[in-house]
Write a protein that holds these residues in place. Structure first.
Motif, PDB file in Angstrom:
ATOM      1  N   GLU A  95       0.834  -1.209   0.000  1.00  0.00           N
ATOM      2  CA  GLU A  95       0.000   0.000   0.000  1.00  0.00           C
ATOM      3  C   GLU A  95       0.865   1.254   0.000  1.00  0.00           C
ATOM      4  OE1 GLU A  95      -3.363   0.146  -0.097  1.00  0.00           O
ATOM      5  OE2 GLU A  95      -3.686  -2.018  -0.004  1.00  0.00           O
ATOM      6  N   ASP A  96       0.279   2.296  -0.618  1.00  0.00           N
ATOM      7  CA  ASP A  96       0.984   3.568  -0.800  1.00  0.00           C
ATOM      8  C   ASP A  96       1.592   4.196   0.453  1.00  0.00           C
ATOM      9  OD1 ASP A  96       1.104   4.090  -3.404  1.00  0.00           O
ATOM     10  OD2 ASP A  96      -0.610   5.484  -3.477  1.00  0.00           O
ATOM     11  N   LYS A  97       0.823   4.236   1.534  1.00  0.00           N
ATOM     12  CA  LYS A  97       1.310   4.978   2.698  1.00  0.00           C
ATOM     13  C   LYS A  97       2.215   4.158   3.612  1.00  0.00           C
ATOM     14  CE  LYS A  97      -0.035   8.865   3.881  1.00  0.00           C
ATOM     15  NZ  LYS A  97      -1.183   9.581   4.394  1.00  0.00           N
ATOM     16  N   VAL A  98       2.562   2.962   3.202  1.00  0.00           N
ATOM     17  CA  VAL A  98       3.470   2.139   4.010  1.00  0.00           C
ATOM     18  C   VAL A  98       4.915   2.522   3.686  1.00  0.00           C
ATOM     19  CG1 VAL A  98       4.222  -0.197   4.589  1.00  0.00           C
ATOM     20  CG2 VAL A  98       1.803   0.262   4.127  1.00  0.00           C
ATOM     21  N   VAL A  99       5.650   2.935   4.721  1.00  0.00           N
ATOM     22  CA  VAL A  99       7.007   3.459   4.503  1.00  0.00           C
ATOM     23  C   VAL A  99       8.089   2.632   5.196  1.00  0.00           C
ATOM     24  CG1 VAL A  99       6.150   5.813   4.143  1.00  0.00           C
ATOM     25  CG2 VAL A  99       6.836   5.084   6.459  1.00  0.00           C
ATOM     26  N   GLY A 100       7.689   1.510   5.787  1.00  0.00           N
ATOM     27  CA  GLY A 100       8.691   0.686   6.457  1.00  0.00           C
ATOM     28  C   GLY A 100       8.119  -0.641   6.911  1.00  0.00           C
ATOM     29  N   ILE A 101       9.025  -1.553   7.271  1.00  0.00           N
ATOM     30  CA  ILE A 101       8.679  -2.867   7.801  1.00  0.00           C
ATOM     31  C   ILE A 101       9.108  -2.900   9.264  1.00  0.00           C
ATOM     32  CG2 ILE A 101       9.064  -5.361   7.586  1.00  0.00           C
ATOM     33  CD1 ILE A 101       7.977  -4.283   4.979  1.00  0.00           C
ATOM     34  N   GLY A 102       8.200  -3.279  10.162  1.00  0.00           N
ATOM     35  CA  GLY A 102       8.540  -3.381  11.579  1.00  0.00           C
ATOM     36  C   GLY A 102       7.347  -2.986  12.449  1.00  0.00           C
ATOM     37  N   GLU A 103       7.462  -2.932  13.769  1.00  0.00           N
ATOM     38  CA  GLU A 103       8.751  -3.157  14.329  1.00  0.00           C
ATOM     39  C   GLU A 103       9.014  -4.635  14.502  1.00  0.00           C
ATOM     40  OE1 GLU A 103       7.120  -0.874  18.052  1.00  0.00           O
ATOM     41  OE2 GLU A 103       8.812  -2.067  18.727  1.00  0.00           O
ATOM     42  N   THR A 104      10.259  -4.981  14.319  1.00  0.00           N
ATOM     43  CA  THR A 104      10.681  -6.374  14.388  1.00  0.00           C
ATOM     44  C   THR A 104      12.047  -6.419  15.064  1.00  0.00           C
ATOM     45  OG1 THR A 104      11.156  -8.355  13.071  1.00  0.00           O
ATOM     46  CG2 THR A 104      11.804  -6.252  12.116  1.00  0.00           C
ATOM     47  N   GLY A 105      12.465  -7.606  15.466  1.00  0.00           N
ATOM     48  CA  GLY A 105      13.761  -7.722  16.121  1.00  0.00           C
ATOM     49  C   GLY A 105      13.725  -8.835  17.144  1.00  0.00           C
ATOM     50  N   LEU A 106      14.444  -8.624  18.242  1.00  0.00           N
ATOM     51  CA  LEU A 106      14.489  -9.638  19.295  1.00  0.00           C
ATOM     52  C   LEU A 106      14.302  -8.978  20.648  1.00  0.00           C
ATOM     53  CD1 LEU A 106      17.587 -11.715  18.063  1.00  0.00           C
ATOM     54  CD2 LEU A 106      15.153 -12.299  17.748  1.00  0.00           C
ATOM     55  N   ASP A 107      13.603  -9.689  21.533  1.00  0.00           N
ATOM     56  CA  ASP A 107      13.324  -9.169  22.864  1.00  0.00           C
ATOM     57  C   ASP A 107      13.570 -10.293  23.865  1.00  0.00           C
ATOM     58  OD1 ASP A 107      12.145  -8.193  25.241  1.00  0.00           O
ATOM     59  OD2 ASP A 107      10.822  -6.897  24.064  1.00  0.00           O
ATOM     60  N   TYR A 108      14.673 -10.168  24.600  1.00  0.00           N
ATOM     61  CA  TYR A 108      15.015 -11.210  25.578  1.00  0.00           C
ATOM     62  C   TYR A 108      14.591 -10.808  26.989  1.00  0.00           C
ATOM     63  CZ  TYR A 108      17.848 -13.346  21.860  1.00  0.00           C
ATOM     64  OH  TYR A 108      18.278 -13.934  20.698  1.00  0.00           O
ATOM     65  N   HIS A 109      13.900  -9.694  27.094  1.00  0.00           N
ATOM     66  CA  HIS A 109      13.405  -9.272  28.402  1.00  0.00           C
ATOM     67  C   HIS A 109      12.221 -10.135  28.815  1.00  0.00           C
ATOM     68  CE1 HIS A 109      12.668  -6.487  31.718  1.00  0.00           C
ATOM     69  NE2 HIS A 109      11.401  -6.535  31.416  1.00  0.00           N
ATOM     70  N   TRP A 110      11.316 -10.353  27.862  1.00  0.00           N
ATOM     71  CA  TRP A 110      10.157 -11.204  28.105  1.00  0.00           C
ATOM     72  C   TRP A 110      10.495 -12.628  27.713  1.00  0.00           C
ATOM     73  CZ3 TRP A 110       7.335  -8.379  31.056  1.00  0.00           C
ATOM     74  CH2 TRP A 110       7.249  -7.000  30.834  1.00  0.00           C
ATOM     75  N   ASP A 111       9.669 -13.537  28.215  1.00  0.00           N
ATOM     76  CA  ASP A 111       9.912 -14.952  27.951  1.00  0.00           C
ATOM     77  C   ASP A 111       9.237 -15.359  26.639  1.00  0.00           C
ATOM     78  OD1 ASP A 111      10.940 -17.418  28.399  1.00  0.00           O
ATOM     79  OD2 ASP A 111       9.360 -18.054  29.798  1.00  0.00           O
ATOM     80  N   ILE A 112       9.829 -14.949  25.527  1.00  0.00           N
ATOM     81  CA  ILE A 112       9.282 -15.260  24.207  1.00  0.00           C
ATOM     82  C   ILE A 112      10.185 -16.329  23.581  1.00  0.00           C
ATOM     83  CG2 ILE A 112       8.646 -14.292  21.954  1.00  0.00           C
ATOM     84  CD1 ILE A 112       9.022 -11.473  23.458  1.00  0.00           C
ATOM     85  N   PRO A 113       9.588 -17.423  23.067  1.00  0.00           N
ATOM     86  CA  PRO A 113      10.440 -18.470  22.485  1.00  0.00           C
ATOM     87  C   PRO A 113      11.423 -17.885  21.470  1.00  0.00           C
ATOM     88  CG  PRO A 113       8.140 -19.167  22.515  1.00  0.00           C
ATOM     89  CD  PRO A 113       8.152 -17.734  22.966  1.00  0.00           C
ATOM     90  N   LYS A 114      12.696 -18.204  21.674  1.00  0.00           N
ATOM     91  CA  LYS A 114      13.763 -17.616  20.876  1.00  0.00           C
ATOM     92  C   LYS A 114      13.648 -17.971  19.393  1.00  0.00           C
ATOM     93  CE  LYS A 114      18.762 -16.972  21.237  1.00  0.00           C
ATOM     94  NZ  LYS A 114      19.956 -17.224  22.055  1.00  0.00           N
TER      95      LYS A 114
END
Ligand SMILES: [Zn+2]
Length: 264
Positions: A95-114
């Motif tokens: 879509e036209d007004k989309v200017v980026g992908i994210g937010e994405t990355g890694l978060d080791y603060h919470w217990d999220i399966p790696k």
């Protein structure tokens, strides 16, 4: 709002990362946009984090001038990033007004399966490569792994969102040519390391953001954050960098327009 001197001239600015799509702000989008307008916030990116957040970000961007969408699944919400969600995201980012992908990355603060968050992160990188859109990074207590994955990706248009690391980490991002985005964290008393890191980032790679409704800057700390408050981030960061507020507002806006809107 009597929290700033109304006779003070405000400079046009760009809030590179905000969540008007969050439940706390979504009900009152017109009011927050009105206030942002009063504070001369000329552009902002509404950043997605899950399925509903992405739909809302797109809707707000499509209905409002100067508002853009960044779409993706933050580490915390990657459990719902299944095949269907991936296919949907791949369509939405066209879509036209989309200017980026994210937010994405890694978060080791919470217990999220790696494995789960790493796989999702890699999918977002793939999508950034396919579309040529910049990638907006969420890194929490995961610098080494985020760095290794990004370096290996070869991506050039990358934004480190709400930077909260050390000067050495800032230097590592800068060496890869990335943008470093500062939030209200720079205004917090305890964040001397983040202020030190700001000195490491070349002026043409600095961005400012609110990450609203979170991280409200001093002097509105504890309140619900909103895009208008990017002014306080700029004020504080300008002081840290010993730079006129006007200049920092202008340069961060130019940087954001360059990386997200392809304007020079
Ligand atoms: Zn965010």
């Amino acid at each position: 709002m009597a929290i700033y001197d109304p006779t003070q001239k405000l400079e046009p600015s760009y809030d590179a990362h905000t969540h008007l799509n969050d439940d706390k702000l979504f009900r009152d989008v017109p009011a927050y946009l009105g206030r942002a307008h009063e504070f001369e916030v000329r552009e902002m990116n509404v950043v997605g984090y899950d399925r509903v957040g992405n739909q809302r970000a797109l809707e707000i961007a499509q209905n409002n001038d100067g508002v853009y969408a960044v779409l993706g699944y933050q580490p915390e919400d990657t459990a719902e990033f299944d095949e269907a969600a991936r296919a949907e995201l791949a369509e939405q980012v066209k879509e036209d007004k989309v200017v980026g992908i994210g937010e994405t990355g890694l978060d080791y603060h919470w217990d999220i399966p790696k494995e789960q968050q790493t796989q999702a992160f890699l999918k977002h990188i793939e999508l950034a490569k396919e579309t040529g859109l910049p990638l907006v990074i969420h890194n929490r207590e995961a610098f080494d792994d985020v760095y290794a994955i990004l370096k290996d990706s070869g991506l050039k248009k990358v934004i480190i969102h709400s930077f909260s690391g050390t000067p050495e980490q800032a230097r590592a991002w800068v060496e890869l040519g990335y943008y470093v985005s500062f939030s209200g964290v720079v205004t917090f008393k305890k964040a001397q390391e983040v202020r030190d890191a700001a000195h490491v980032v070349p002026v043409d790679k600095i961005l400012v953001e609110t990450d609203a409704p979170y991280l409200a800057p001093v002097p509105v700390r504890g309140k619900t954050n909103e895009p208008a408050f990017v002014k306080f981030v700029i004020d504080d960061l300008a002081k840290t960098l010993d730079m006129p507020v006007q200049h920092l507002a202008e340069i961060t806006r130019t940087n954001a327009r360059r990386v997200f809107l392809n304007h020079d």
